[in-house]
Write a protein that holds these residues in place. Structure first.
Motif, PDB file in Angstrom:
ATOM      1  N   PHE A   1      11.478 -12.119   8.279  1.00  0.00           N
ATOM      2  CA  PHE A   1      11.430 -11.143   7.195  1.00  0.00           C
ATOM      3  C   PHE A   1      12.697 -11.187   6.383  1.00  0.00           C
ATOM      4  CE2 PHE A   1      13.374  -9.061  10.762  1.00  0.00           C
ATOM      5  CZ  PHE A   1      14.385  -8.300  10.206  1.00  0.00           C
ATOM      6  N   HIS A   2      12.600 -10.590   5.214  1.00  0.00           N
ATOM      7  CA  HIS A   2      13.747 -10.429   4.308  1.00  0.00           C
ATOM      8  C   HIS A   2      13.686  -9.001   3.771  1.00  0.00           C
ATOM      9  CE1 HIS A   2      16.634 -10.996   1.138  1.00  0.00           C
ATOM     10  NE2 HIS A   2      15.743 -10.541   0.282  1.00  0.00           N
ATOM     11  N   LEU A   3      14.736  -8.251   3.945  1.00  0.00           N
ATOM     12  CA  LEU A   3      14.809  -6.900   3.402  1.00  0.00           C
ATOM     13  C   LEU A   3      15.501  -6.979   2.064  1.00  0.00           C
ATOM     14  CD1 LEU A   3      15.809  -4.876   6.572  1.00  0.00           C
ATOM     15  CD2 LEU A   3      13.551  -5.051   5.536  1.00  0.00           C
TER      16      LEU A   3
ATOM     17  N   THR B   1       0.799  -1.227   0.000  1.00  0.00           N
ATOM     18  CA  THR B   1       0.000   0.000   0.000  1.00  0.00           C
ATOM     19  C   THR B   1       0.830   1.274   0.000  1.00  0.00           C
ATOM     20  OG1 THR B   1      -0.193  -0.156   2.403  1.00  0.00           O
ATOM     21  CG2 THR B   1      -1.982  -1.086   1.095  1.00  0.00           C
ATOM     22  N   GLU B   2       2.004   1.230  -0.574  1.00  0.00           N
ATOM     23  CA  GLU B   2       2.811   2.438  -0.754  1.00  0.00           C
ATOM     24  C   GLU B   2       3.066   3.202   0.545  1.00  0.00           C
ATOM     25  OE1 GLU B   2       4.251   2.769  -3.705  1.00  0.00           O
ATOM     26  OE2 GLU B   2       3.091   1.053  -4.369  1.00  0.00           O
TER      27      GLU B   2
ATOM     28  N   ALA C   1      10.702   0.354   8.720  1.00  0.00           N
ATOM     29  CA  ALA C   1      10.386  -1.070   8.634  1.00  0.00           C
ATOM     30  C   ALA C   1      10.524  -1.754   9.987  1.00  0.00           C
ATOM     31  CB  ALA C   1      11.276  -1.750   7.596  1.00  0.00           C
ATOM     32  N   THR C   2      11.508  -1.360  10.772  1.00  0.00           N
ATOM     33  CA  THR C   2      11.691  -1.990  12.093  1.00  0.00           C
ATOM     34  C   THR C   2      10.499  -1.696  13.011  1.00  0.00           C
ATOM     35  OG1 THR C   2      13.032  -0.077  12.749  1.00  0.00           O
ATOM     36  CG2 THR C   2      14.207  -2.066  12.015  1.00  0.00           C
TER      37      THR C   2
ATOM     38  N   GLU D   1      11.015   2.602   1.194  1.00  0.00           N
ATOM     39  CA  GLU D   1      11.185   3.985   1.654  1.00  0.00           C
ATOM     40  C   GLU D   1       9.870   4.741   1.783  1.00  0.00           C
ATOM     41  OE1 GLU D   1      11.373   3.890  -2.774  1.00  0.00           O
ATOM     42  OE2 GLU D   1      12.493   2.798  -1.246  1.00  0.00           O
ATOM     43  N   ASN D   2       8.784   4.238   1.202  1.00  0.00           N
ATOM     44  CA  ASN D   2       7.484   4.907   1.334  1.00  0.00           C
ATOM     45  C   ASN D   2       6.997   4.939   2.786  1.00  0.00           C
ATOM     46  OD1 ASN D   2       6.580   5.796  -1.328  1.00  0.00           O
ATOM     47  ND2 ASN D   2       6.802   3.631  -1.849  1.00  0.00           N
ATOM     48  N   LEU D   3       7.463   4.019   3.605  1.00  0.00           N
ATOM     49  CA  LEU D   3       7.069   4.013   5.016  1.00  0.00           C
ATOM     50  C   LEU D   3       7.413   5.346   5.682  1.00  0.00           C
ATOM     51  CD1 LEU D   3       8.381   0.493   6.129  1.00  0.00           C
ATOM     52  CD2 LEU D   3       6.084   1.076   5.369  1.00  0.00           C
TER      53      LEU D   3
END
Length: 152
Positions: free
Chosen positions: A147-149, A93-94, A130-131, A121-123
């Motif tokens: 998770f996998h970044l 969801t961007e 992300a964390t 980076e939209n977060l």
């Protein structure tokens, strides 16, 4: 058992494209909700850009079209019987992922669905990292989040 799929697409043109594809392919097990998902119920703004895939609840570009859309929490949709509690959730969801997960806190706690999401980076446009998202999800499950970044 028939698998039921509930798709949420706030952009009217993309929701219509989804419905046409569902009809052409004779999928009777998919329902499209034409709304935003968030941590509240009501009305919200969606900012459309010149690229359909970049629509967001926060503008991404200087030039955009703003449209008002219904907003629902997954918890509300599940509690009212509008859709069943999910077994699997896929979110892209961007940047609004945290708001969506906040709006389904009870559903996650009660059902513990598998969750797949994209976080980039939209977060940061929404004020978190992300964390933060991973910590929030881990706190709801009481279990570690795997998770996998990508690209890191």
């Amino acid at each position: 058992d028939t698998v039921l799929i509930y798709a949420f697409e706030p952009q009217p043109s993309l929701a219509e494209s989804l419905r046409r594809s569902i009809a052409v392919n004779n999928y009777g097990n998919i329902e499209v909700f034409e709304c935003l998902l968030s941590n509240y119920d009501g009305i919200g703004d969606l900012y459309l850009t010149n690229h359909a895939i970049h629509a967001s609840m926060i503008p991404r570009e200087r030039k955009y079209e703003k449209i008002s859309r219904p907003v629902w929490k997954i918890d509300t949709l599940v509690d009212t019987g509008r859709c069943p509690a999910p077994d699997i959730v896929k979110v892209d969801t961007e940047g609004a992922e945290m708001k969506i997960f906040q709006g389904m806190t009870e559903t996650i706690k009660k059902r513990g669905p598998s969750v797949v999401f994209e976080a980039d980076e939209n977060l940061e446009r929404f004020g978190y990292k992300a964390t933060d998202l991973l910590s929030f999800l881990s706190s709801l499950h009481g279990l570690p989040v795997l998770f996998h970044l990508a690209g890191r």
